[in-house]
Design a protein around this motif. Structure first.
Motif, short mmCIF file in Angstrom:
data_model
loop_
_atom_site.label_atom_id
_atom_site.label_comp_id
_atom_site.label_asym_id
_atom_site.label_seq_id
_atom_site.Cartn_x
_atom_site.Cartn_y
_atom_site.Cartn_z
N THR A 108 36.96 35.46 37.44
CA THR A 108 38.03 35.72 38.34
C THR A 108 38.67 34.38 38.92
O THR A 108 37.99 33.53 39.01
CB THR A 108 37.62 36.42 39.48
OG1 THR A 108 37.01 37.71 39.19
CG2 THR A 108 38.58 36.62 40.57
N GLN A 166 47.52 41.14 27.97
CA GLN A 166 47.55 41.28 29.37
C GLN A 166 47.70 42.61 29.87
O GLN A 166 48.82 43.45 29.22
CB GLN A 166 49.09 40.19 29.76
CG GLN A 166 49.09 40.41 31.42
CD GLN A 166 50.21 39.50 31.62
OE1 GLN A 166 50.35 38.46 31.82
NE2 GLN A 166 51.60 40.34 31.65
N MET A 219 43.18 30.70 26.85
CA MET A 219 42.57 32.00 26.80
C MET A 219 42.78 32.51 25.32
O MET A 219 41.81 33.19 24.81
CB MET A 219 43.53 33.22 27.76
CG MET A 219 42.98 32.64 29.06
SD MET A 219 43.19 34.24 30.46
CE MET A 219 45.05 34.35 30.20
N LEU A 231 44.55 38.90 22.07
CA LEU A 231 44.69 38.95 23.70
C LEU A 231 45.59 39.73 24.29
O LEU A 231 46.99 39.61 23.88
CB LEU A 231 44.85 37.42 24.27
CG LEU A 231 44.76 37.15 25.61
CD1 LEU A 231 43.95 37.73 26.54
CD2 LEU A 231 45.31 35.67 25.90
N PHE A 291 36.63 39.22 29.67
CA PHE A 291 37.69 39.38 30.75
C PHE A 291 38.07 38.29 31.82
O PHE A 291 37.20 37.59 32.34
CB PHE A 291 37.58 40.65 31.40
CG PHE A 291 37.09 42.07 30.61
CD1 PHE A 291 37.67 42.14 29.45
CD2 PHE A 291 36.12 42.98 31.24
CE1 PHE A 291 37.67 43.20 28.72
CE2 PHE A 291 35.97 44.08 30.48
CZ PHE A 291 36.42 44.22 29.07
N VAL A 292 39.39 38.14 31.77
CA VAL A 292 40.01 37.17 32.87
C VAL A 292 40.87 37.90 33.79
O VAL A 292 41.57 38.87 33.54
CB VAL A 292 40.59 35.97 32.25
CG1 VAL A 292 41.27 34.97 33.26
CG2 VAL A 292 39.65 35.08 31.44
N GLN A 293 40.59 37.47 35.17
CA GLN A 293 41.69 38.49 35.94
C GLN A 293 42.19 37.39 37.11
O GLN A 293 41.36 36.40 37.46
CB GLN A 293 40.77 39.52 36.78
CG GLN A 293 39.66 39.10 37.57
CD GLN A 293 39.07 40.65 38.22
OE1 GLN A 293 39.47 41.57 38.01
NE2 GLN A 293 37.83 40.20 38.86
N SER A 294 43.44 37.81 37.54
CA SER A 294 43.94 36.93 38.90
C SER A 294 45.05 37.74 39.34
O SER A 294 45.17 39.05 38.79
CB SER A 294 44.21 35.47 38.24
OG SER A 294 45.77 35.44 37.77
N TYR A 300 43.26 40.02 29.89
CA TYR A 300 43.83 39.45 31.17
C TYR A 300 44.33 40.36 32.04
O TYR A 300 45.26 40.88 31.63
CB TYR A 300 44.83 38.29 30.92
CG TYR A 300 45.32 37.74 32.27
CD1 TYR A 300 44.69 36.80 32.95
CD2 TYR A 300 46.53 37.79 32.57
CE1 TYR A 300 45.04 36.34 33.98
CE2 TYR A 300 47.06 37.26 33.63
CZ TYR A 300 46.39 36.61 34.42
OH TYR A 300 46.69 35.79 35.36
N TRP A 324 47.02 30.33 29.62
CA TRP A 324 47.14 31.20 28.38
C TRP A 324 46.71 30.59 27.08
O TRP A 324 46.29 31.35 26.68
CB TRP A 324 48.79 31.77 28.33
CG TRP A 324 48.96 32.86 27.60
CD1 TRP A 324 49.53 32.64 26.11
CD2 TRP A 324 48.52 34.14 27.69
NE1 TRP A 324 49.59 33.94 25.66
CE2 TRP A 324 48.78 34.72 26.37
CE3 TRP A 324 48.05 34.73 28.94
CZ2 TRP A 324 48.82 36.02 26.35
CZ3 TRP A 324 47.73 36.20 28.48
CH2 TRP A 324 48.13 36.83 27.50
N ALA A 378 45.87 41.49 35.51
CA ALA A 378 46.84 40.96 36.86
C ALA A 378 47.38 42.25 37.52
O ALA A 378 47.12 43.36 37.11
CB ALA A 378 47.85 40.18 36.18
N VAL A 409 39.19 35.21 24.81
CA VAL A 409 39.49 36.36 25.75
C VAL A 409 40.04 37.65 25.29
O VAL A 409 41.05 37.46 24.42
CB VAL A 409 40.46 35.83 26.94
CG1 VAL A 409 40.57 36.81 28.20
CG2 VAL A 409 39.69 34.40 27.47
#
Length: 408
Positions: free
Chosen positions: A50, A167, A139, A165, A106-109, A147, A136, A149, A144
């Motif tokens: 995160t 989004q 990732m 990847l 997983f990446v989240q913002s 992503y 980016w 969002a 990753v």
């Protein structure tokens, strides 16, 4: 949330959440401004990172904005991950790659990175640099899978041009929408759920599946399937496309979805379907636009006058720094006077003017508009142009609008 109470063999005490290192790398960027708001955690075979991407700019004494490149625009805060914060993120990704038990990342913002996405009731703030940003690219290189969002209150799924990847921008407006993630050793399944009922509290019985996306890593190559609201964007096709073949009565779900059926003080009971990849949430409300024959190649066209209304109660696809292509077939119904078609983004409307109306307001209108041209064509012609959504002044526009000729 940074602290929690735990119990067991030991006394209740406050401890830091996400304190477990990831293969030797601290779970938070220690010693940085984001030590308490960016963090990583391993849940079974998934590494979840995160990121707090809201970066203060300068000494906080003045607003930061770069319209040309689409940076900043939210006071003294911009969307970016750099310096020691970015270095920590790259180390976490590398640690995840080296851990044989981590099979998905997983990446989240809060902010979307890839543009464009569907938008509603949003600031429209994006991550600085978009797909050219260091985040980016890290990732893409760091393996990753997804992503996540938010911010824009609409669902959009977009795949990187360089790898697998994805989004996923999702929404949960008023307890009307949810995103569920199911994970196995080799697959990631994303499901969106929605309802046509306005909820004050969660009611599981009224929800239905609205979209599905599956990443399957079995075999030598990864396969991706998508449908519904999670259908991957295909930017080779128009985002918004109205063919004017048919006008339909507005449906109950569209009334709920648009939240208002009034366009410039006129109630609209009908819609024209959007056949572009932005889909049904960008259907247009319409009133007093009769369909008439005469379109090149056959078919119908919409005939507009001063009392006509056609509008989409959504934002986009314009975003600062992005180039947008626009095309339409157009003709005037008389040859007595030329008509100026103007996009006037400050008031969020498109306006038709006759030249005589601009004599006293031309400088004001020019300084706030990014597109303006003069037309008087008795037969259909195709107009095609590309515009960049950034501020311009009147000197950037041609003095002779007749020089803007249509493409046949």
């Amino acid at each position: 949330m940074r602290r929690a109470e735990i119990s067991g063999d030991q006394k209740e005490e406050e401890v830091m959440l996400f304190h477990q290192d990831i293969n030797g790398v601290p779970a938070t960027p220690l010693g940085t401004l984001f030590e308490g708001t960016s963090y990583a955690v391993q849940v079974k075979n998934v590494l979840i990172i995160t990121l707090d991407v809201f970066k203060p700019v300068g000494d906080q004494s003045r607003d930061y904005i770069d319209r040309e490149n689409g940076f900043g625009g939210e006071g003294t805060i911009t969307g970016d991950v750099d310096g020691e914060h970015f270095e920590w993120f790259v180390r976490i990704l590398a640690a995840g790659k080296d851990d044989p038990f981590i099979q998905h990342v997983f990446v989240q913002s809060h902010l979307p990175i890839l543009q464009p996405v569907r938008k509603e009731n949003s600031s429209g703030q994006f991550f600085d640099g978009a797909e050219d940003s260091g985040l980016w690219k890290a990732m893409e290189e760091g393996g990753v899978d997804v992503y996540f969002a938010g911010d824009v209150h609409r669902n959009t799924a977009t795949k990187s041009e360089n790898c697998n990847l994805i989004q996923v921008v999702s929404k949960s407006n008023g307890l009307q929408d949810f995103l569920r993630v199911n994970v196995t050793e080799s697959t990631v399944e994303l499901l969106t759920f929605g309802t046509n009922i306005v909820h004050d509290e969660y009611d599981a019985g009224s929800f239905h599946q609205t979209g599905r996306l599956v990443v399957n890593k079995e075999g030598e190559s990864t396969s991706i399937e998508s449908s519904g609201e999670l259908t991957l964007m295909d930017f080779r096709l128009p985002l918004i496309f109205f063919s004017f073949d048919e006008i339909k009565p507005i449906s109950p779900w569209q009334i709920l979805d648009t939240k208002s059926t009034v366009v410039d003080n006129v109630e609209c009971a009908n819609v024209i379907e959007n056949r572009g990849v932005y889909g049904m949430h960008y259907d247009a409300l319409v009133n007093n636009v009769p369909l008439v024959s005469g379109r090149p190649g056959g078919g119908l066209s919409g005939q507009f006058n001063e009392s006509s209304r056609l509008a989409i109660h959504r934002m986009g696809p314009y975003s600062a720094g992005e180039i947008v292509s626009v095309a339409f077939w157009f003709k005037t119904t008389h040859d007595q006077e030329e008509i100026i078609l103007m996009n006037y983004p400050r008031s969020h409307r498109e306006l038709f003017y006759r030249p005589s109306q601009l004599k006293t307001r031309s400088e004001h209108l020019l300084s706030h508009s990014f597109l303006m041209f003069l037309v008087r064509v008795r037969t259909f012609k195709r107009f095609e142009f590309m515009v960049k959504n950034s501020s311009i002044n009147s000197s950037a526009l041609p003095t002779d609008f007749n020089k803007i000729s249509p493409f046949r």
